[in-house]
Write a protein that holds these residues in place. Structure first.
Motif, PDB file in Angstrom:
ATOM      1  N   PRO A   1      -1.956   9.262   1.783  1.00  0.00           N
ATOM      2  CA  PRO A   1      -0.646   8.919   2.346  1.00  0.00           C
ATOM      3  C   PRO A   1       0.019   7.853   1.490  1.00  0.00           C
ATOM      4  O   PRO A   1      -0.657   7.078   0.823  1.00  0.00           O
ATOM      5  CB  PRO A   1      -1.003   8.359   3.725  1.00  0.00           C
ATOM      6  CG  PRO A   1      -2.393   7.872   3.593  1.00  0.00           C
ATOM      7  CD  PRO A   1      -3.068   8.778   2.610  1.00  0.00           C
ATOM      8  N   ASP A   2       1.335   7.846   1.518  1.00  0.00           N
ATOM      9  CA  ASP A   2       2.003   6.790   0.774  1.00  0.00           C
ATOM     10  C   ASP A   2       3.060   6.119   1.631  1.00  0.00           C
ATOM     11  O   ASP A   2       3.403   6.585   2.716  1.00  0.00           O
ATOM     12  CB  ASP A   2       2.590   7.317  -0.549  1.00  0.00           C
ATOM     13  CG  ASP A   2       3.702   8.323  -0.348  1.00  0.00           C
ATOM     14  OD1 ASP A   2       4.516   8.168   0.577  1.00  0.00           O
ATOM     15  OD2 ASP A   2       3.776   9.274  -1.155  1.00  0.00           O
ATOM     16  N   THR A   3       3.517   4.993   1.143  1.00  0.00           N
ATOM     17  CA  THR A   3       4.632   4.316   1.789  1.00  0.00           C
ATOM     18  C   THR A   3       5.683   4.084   0.716  1.00  0.00           C
ATOM     19  O   THR A   3       5.381   3.590  -0.363  1.00  0.00           O
ATOM     20  CB  THR A   3       4.173   3.020   2.488  1.00  0.00           C
ATOM     21  OG1 THR A   3       5.307   2.406   3.102  1.00  0.00           O
ATOM     22  CG2 THR A   3       3.516   2.019   1.566  1.00  0.00           C
ATOM     23  N   GLU A   4       6.897   4.522   1.006  1.00  0.00           N
ATOM     24  CA  GLU A   4       7.943   4.435  -0.005  1.00  0.00           C
ATOM     25  C   GLU A   4       8.958   3.373   0.383  1.00  0.00           C
ATOM     26  O   GLU A   4       9.219   3.149   1.560  1.00  0.00           O
ATOM     27  CB  GLU A   4       8.622   5.794  -0.151  1.00  0.00           C
ATOM     28  CG  GLU A   4       7.637   6.851  -0.611  1.00  0.00           C
ATOM     29  CD  GLU A   4       8.271   8.210  -0.884  1.00  0.00           C
ATOM     30  OE1 GLU A   4       9.487   8.347  -0.727  1.00  0.00           O
ATOM     31  OE2 GLU A   4       7.517   9.117  -1.245  1.00  0.00           O
ATOM     32  N   MET A   5       9.535   2.747  -0.631  1.00  0.00           N
ATOM     33  CA  MET A   5      10.520   1.695  -0.393  1.00  0.00           C
ATOM     34  C   MET A   5      11.880   2.152  -0.888  1.00  0.00           C
ATOM     35  O   MET A   5      11.986   2.671  -1.999  1.00  0.00           O
ATOM     36  CB  MET A   5      10.095   0.425  -1.125  1.00  0.00           C
ATOM     37  CG  MET A   5       8.896  -0.234  -0.493  1.00  0.00           C
ATOM     38  SD  MET A   5       7.821  -1.004  -1.731  1.00  0.00           S
ATOM     39  CE  MET A   5       6.555   0.260  -1.916  1.00  0.00           C
TER      40      MET A   5
END
Ligand code: SER
Length: 600
Positions: free
Chosen positions: A174-178
């Protein structure tokens, strides 16, 4: 200092302060990964280390990496998409995880000393969870603790918030994008990071590589939990300078303005998409041609991509009123802007220009005739109220006029018709020994191939390199290497054709070393030490502070047959390599020979 240089510098400084080793930007052409044509992200050269191999520089790494992605090629022409881009990245190889990664991303983005973005304008997205992995509440919690309220934390599916594997198998998670809210509102109704209007610009992606996707499509938790982050330099520079597109950043504006200047002003304004395509494609072509590996335009693999980029830019040049030769003039701007950062461009500048000129001259001979043939066929379709462009014409355009199929497809699509690519590839396969389908598949990205056959060929390559130096002389140096599941390819310096008997001698020597069952060991040391120990290496100037050295040696005598700086992986004993056979030797450019070989 131009904005982008400043960002690059700050990024490396920031992560150095956080105890990361700064590693060099790797080649655009992945070594020893048979399944992908280009380095598509900073993590790409690090796949073996994400899977648990020890990295010589430690567990915390950061760099800037040149990347090429062809999967987005149809989107190029808008304000944000690029084929070639630079990625700033930091990695944890089984060291820190979500908390530190997110906190540092936030610190770097928002602190005055660093980028100084207004934290109020930052939106983030996290993985919403599905059957393979749970919702990433952990990441969201870290964001909340940093003062990002839940209205600015969005949860999306795997399509948006999952990264990797780079191909079909390998590390992913999973990733978290800004996203940065530019507040440039151009439409009514709902808008958010998901919207394509351009108001929200994705600037950074933190991937939590905690799974390994298997060939069966299973997601197995990795023992080593990694962080892989990627920040698009062009986008960040555009946001900082308040620009409306990546093309106006200091990274691209030189080439962008040159294209505008060469074109007809009215047509330039009318066809801005074409101006952007030409700028992007020639920048990418300059970097590919300028890579140390020595790619030239051709009909296969990377050579085909570069051909496609150049030819597509030539067609779009027609649409903005550029006639005649122009590609090397645009590439000149690229070289000028980047040679200080990527010295390989300075070294290969003449080659870049001459290859562009040669490719351009070839295509200029046929483009007019090809375009009128395409138009004739399209008119016939209109008259007969048909929808599908004839495969035979697409094939003629390819074969006789040098139109890459993707270019014909684009022309056909622009006029509202379709093209049957499957049919085209079938026809092509009938005419060629080499099916393009394999290449086609590879355009879509790669997969981390650690299959045993590849590893065996990798060690065979070291044996071949050493054997060539023993048989032909120490002037032999590696100029390139590429491994597919079928064969290995090794380019090396040598002034003339290698006679048949010498080739057999080399082959016999490799097989002798295989039979002897020599051991293979890996050590980590400084490049200076490696050199002192007699290791050979490829791009000496590009190594980090520590390198891995693979030695093939005799357990009993301690004597080594081969010692090379290399990322690995390799077999443990040369017996595993199997029977080695040279299938072809040819010249590829002045003073450079190529050997293709197989292991059986
Ligand atoms: N691999 C991730 C990406 O390309 C983060 O570097 O976005």
């Amino acid at each position: 200092m131009p904005t982008s240089d400043n960002v690059r510098e700050k990024f490396l400084k920031f992560f150095k302060e956080k105890k990361h080793a700064i590693i060099p930007s790797a080649s655009l052409i992945p070594e020893n990964d048979p399944t992908v044509l280009f380095t598509t992200a900073g993590m790409h050269p690090l796949v073996p280390f994400l899977l648990g191999e020890q990295h010589p520089s430690g567990k915390r790494l950061a760099n800037f990496q040149k990347c090429v992605r062809t999967v987005d090629i149809d989107e190029v022409g808008d304000r944000w998409h690029l084929t070639f881009f630079e990625m700033l990245g930091n990695w944890s190889l089984g060291d820190y995880f979500k908390k530190e990664a997110i906190e540092w991303s936030h610190e770097f983005l928002t602190k005055k000393k660093w980028l100084g973005f207004d934290s109020e304008r930052i939106h983030v997205s996290c993985f919403e969870g599905d059957k393979d992995a749970p919702k990433d509440a952990e990441a969201a919690k870290v964001w909340q603790s940093l003062g990002i309220p839940s209205e600015r934390i969005h949860f999306y599916s795997k399509k948006e918030n999952w990264w990797g594997p780079a191909g079909q198998t390998g590390p992913c998670g999973p990733d978290t994008e800004m996203f940065y809210d530019t507040k440039k509102i151009s439409h009514k109704g709902e808008c958010g990071p998901w919207c394509s209007c351009g108001r929200f610009v994705e600037v950074w992606n933190d991937v939590f590589m905690q799974y390994n996707k298997t060939a069966e499509g299973k997601f197995i938790p990795l023992k080593q939990k990694n962080v892989d982050t990627g920040m698009g330099l062009e986008r960040v520079a555009a946001v900082i300078d308040g620009l409306d597109s990546v093309f106006e950043t200091d990274l691209m504006v030189g080439a962008f303005n040159k294209v505008k200047e060469l074109g007809n002003q009215k047509l330039v304004e009318k066809n801005m998409n074409s101006v952007r395509i030409i700028t992007d494609h020639l920048r990418a072509a300059a970097f590919i041609l300028g890579d140390e590996v020595g790619i030239v335009p051709s009909n296969v693999d990377q050579g085909y991509v570069v051909r496609r980029l150049i030819r597509r830019s030539i067609r779009h040049a027609r649409l903005v009123g550029i006639e005649g030769h122009f590609t090397s003039e645009v590439a000149g701007e690229v070289v000028k802007r980047f040679q200080g950062i990527y010295p390989e461009l300075r070294k290969s500048r003449e080659r870049i220009f001459s290859e562009l000129d040669r490719e351009e001259a070839k295509f200029l001979n046929t483009i007019h005739k090809g375009l009128s043939l395409a138009q004739k066929e399209i008119s016939a379709l209109e008259k007969e109220a048909k929808t599908v462009f004839p495969t035979k014409a697409a094939f003629d355009l390819y074969q006789s006029f040098g139109f890459p199929i993707e270019m014909t497809e684009e022309i056909v699509r622009e006029k509202g018709f379709k093209l049957n690519k499957e049919d085209f590839f079938k026809k092509l396969a009938e005419h060629q020994e080499l099916s393009r389908k394999a290449t086609e598949k590879k355009f879509k990205g790669g997969l981390a191939d650690t299959q045993s056959k590849t590893i065996r060929m990798h060690t065979a390559t070291h044996l071949l390199h050493a054997a060539l130096r023993k048989v032909l002389g120490e002037h032999v140096a590696q100029k390139g290497s590429n491994i597919t599941t079928e064969r290995l390819r090794f380019d090396f310096s040598h002034p003339e054709k290698v006679p048949e008997e010498k080739l057999r001698e080399v082959e016999a020597l490799v097989n002798e070393k295989v039979r002897e069952g020599l051991s293979v060991k890996m050590e980590v040391m400084s490049p200076q030490q490696a050199k002192k120990d007699g290791a050979i290496g490829l791009f000496a100037s590009k190594y980090g502070e520590k390198v891995k050295v693979y030695t093939v040696f005799d357990q009993k005598t301690g004597k080594f047959f081969s010692k090379e700086i290399c990322g690995g992986p390799h077999v443990n004993n040369t017996k595993e390599v199997g029977k080695f056979r040279i299938v072809k030797e040819e010249g590829i450019s002045a003073g450079v020979r190529r050997i293709k070989a197989v292991v059986e």
